[in-house]
Design an enzyme around this catalytic site. Sequence first.
Site, PDB file in Angstrom:
ATOM      1  N   ASP A 111       6.135  46.199-102.570  1.00 45.28           N
ATOM      2  CA  ASP A 111       5.453  44.915-102.721  1.00 45.28           C
ATOM      3  C   ASP A 111       6.516  43.830-102.704  1.00 45.28           C
ATOM      4  OD1 ASP A 111       4.173  42.589-103.583  1.00 45.28           O
ATOM      5  OD2 ASP A 111       2.739  43.690-104.826  1.00 45.28           O
ATOM      6  N   GLU A 128     -17.135  46.795 -90.355  1.00 41.86           N
ATOM      7  CA  GLU A 128     -18.156  47.168 -91.324  1.00 41.86           C
ATOM      8  C   GLU A 128     -19.427  46.352 -91.070  1.00 41.86           C
ATOM      9  OE1 GLU A 128     -16.709  46.827 -95.326  1.00 41.86           O
ATOM     10  OE2 GLU A 128     -15.169  48.372 -95.060  1.00 41.86           O
ATOM     11  N   HIS A 132     -17.775  51.540 -98.688  1.00 39.03           N
ATOM     12  CA  HIS A 132     -17.245  50.384 -99.413  1.00 39.03           C
ATOM     13  C   HIS A 132     -17.825  50.315-100.822  1.00 39.03           C
ATOM     14  CE1 HIS A 132     -15.249  46.250 -98.527  1.00 39.03           C
ATOM     15  NE2 HIS A 132     -15.074  46.595 -99.785  1.00 39.03           N
ATOM     16  N   LEU A 133     -17.571  51.345-101.581  1.00 42.85           N
ATOM     17  CA  LEU A 133     -18.104  51.466-102.937  1.00 42.85           C
ATOM     18  C   LEU A 133     -17.101  51.075-104.014  1.00 42.85           C
ATOM     19  CD1 LEU A 133     -19.925  54.937-102.692  1.00 42.85           C
ATOM     20  CD2 LEU A 133     -20.912  52.659-102.423  1.00 42.85           C
ATOM     21  N   GLY A 134     -15.936  50.584-103.620  1.00 42.42           N
ATOM     22  CA  GLY A 134     -14.872  50.331-104.590  1.00 42.42           C
ATOM     23  C   GLY A 134     -15.304  49.521-105.795  1.00 42.42           C
TER      24      GLY A 134
END
Length: 529
Positions: free
Chosen positions: A172, A262, A280-282
């Site tokens: 990062d 998506e 996309h269930l995050g």
Amino acid sequence: MPKVLISDKLSPAAVQIFKDRGIDVTFEPDLGKDKEKLLSVIGDYDGLAIRSATKATEKIIAAASNLKVIGRAGIGVDNVDIPAASKKGIIVMNTPFGNSITTAEHAISMMMAVARQIPEANASTHAGKWEKSRFMGVELTSKTLGVIGAGNIGSIVIDRAQGLKMKVVAYDPFLSEERALQIGVEKVELDELLGRSDFITMHVPLTEQTKNILSAANIAKLKKGVRIVNCARGGLVDEEALAAALKSGHVAGAAFDVFAVEPATESPLFNLPNVVVTPHLGAATTEAQENVALQVAEQMSDYLLTGAVTNALNMPSVTAEEAKVMGPWIKLTGHLGNFTGQMTDEPIKAINILFDGEASEMNLKALTAATIAGIMRRRNPDVNMVSAPVIAKENGIKVSTTKQDQSGAFEGYVKVTVVTDKRERSVAGTVFSDGKPRFIQIKGINIDAEVGAHMLYTTNEDVPGIIGALGQTMGENGVNIANFTLGRAAAQGEAIALLYVDEPVPAPAIAALEGTGLFQQVKPLTFDV
């Protein structure tokens, strides 16, 4: 009363928060899907609260004549045209913390699922098979997890992985050595992470810098047998290249919750062995959806009612406490900018702002934005703290700031200098204990002038008769003087006068003063006080 439109499905508790805060709220959870209807009504609202179904496009934003804030209940703002909103002066907020734990937990769950091939084993067992030897997994303990992006969500994943006794390395560019030490992670460069990691998980936004961060070239650098997890954003991974690496066996598995396109009805990753996919269930837990809905309602209410800015993507954040303390200073910097803007006719090349003493300890990004907005207001009355920095950048104006400790008679002050091809023009001001902004210096000449809605600024040689000429001319034209301030560089040198008057100075008065031959410059000014 501010008006807010909720055009997506949000918790009823969010609706109640708006009502309890005294905001007129319209809840139409399916309106976001009807673009034409949204276009026809958006001009009636001060705020728009959305999730992912509503697309705040440039066209929608252009029609939003009264809109001041867009609040996204969630972290991703791919459905908001932020540049268009910024140019229009609309704040765009998100709620980056409400679903952090949920998203981090999903990433850990996906990592476990791909490590033990749970989805495939589940389907096989449901089909009546008993293929115990087929689904040989790997342990997480002692494996190296490479985390790309060690921000809010990434740091939670790091914490959970350390609890699983994994070795964690992180890439990062914004991760400081101090922060890395604090969260107990080894900071490495991307190539080292690719070569060392048994598992890799990504937690970064999709930007020009992060798009395809796992490109075909970088996938080739991966340690053989690595497993890839992506619960962040689609487009971080070259899905075609990853599919090829999975088929060749170079990559042992992948777990994806997000995709480049998506809704994802097809993907190179679909139907491959040991690839776990979810839609996309995050952030899709009851707790997370409730949290982000409540947060966006509170944030939008705070801004519309008090001016506090939280989690804005296109403006410096200003807490409610800061807003109370900084309100007079934001007003001051706006006046300073407005003064130089009204005095400057030629194109501006640079804006230099000096913050001294008390002012230097405040939220300088907000004060800077207010200054730029004040400078540009003469040419664009609709400019505000959101749009001004964008417009300045587009026009090639260089903005610089300097901080210094208290260096004079005041607890703090701000000095603004505007640079053009022809000249530099500066003005300084402070806030007195009564909370009122004051001009304290113009062109290097010290003064003490209260700021009024209507003012008159003159420059002249320091000679007798100036006060008389100004007073007589204002009287003859029916203009009442509320405050009169004089200043000079030296005896018989350059001098200035700043008059605070009760009404705009009429053109005949300006012409009469110019006709005396006493003044080099006579300039009426207006301020939003």
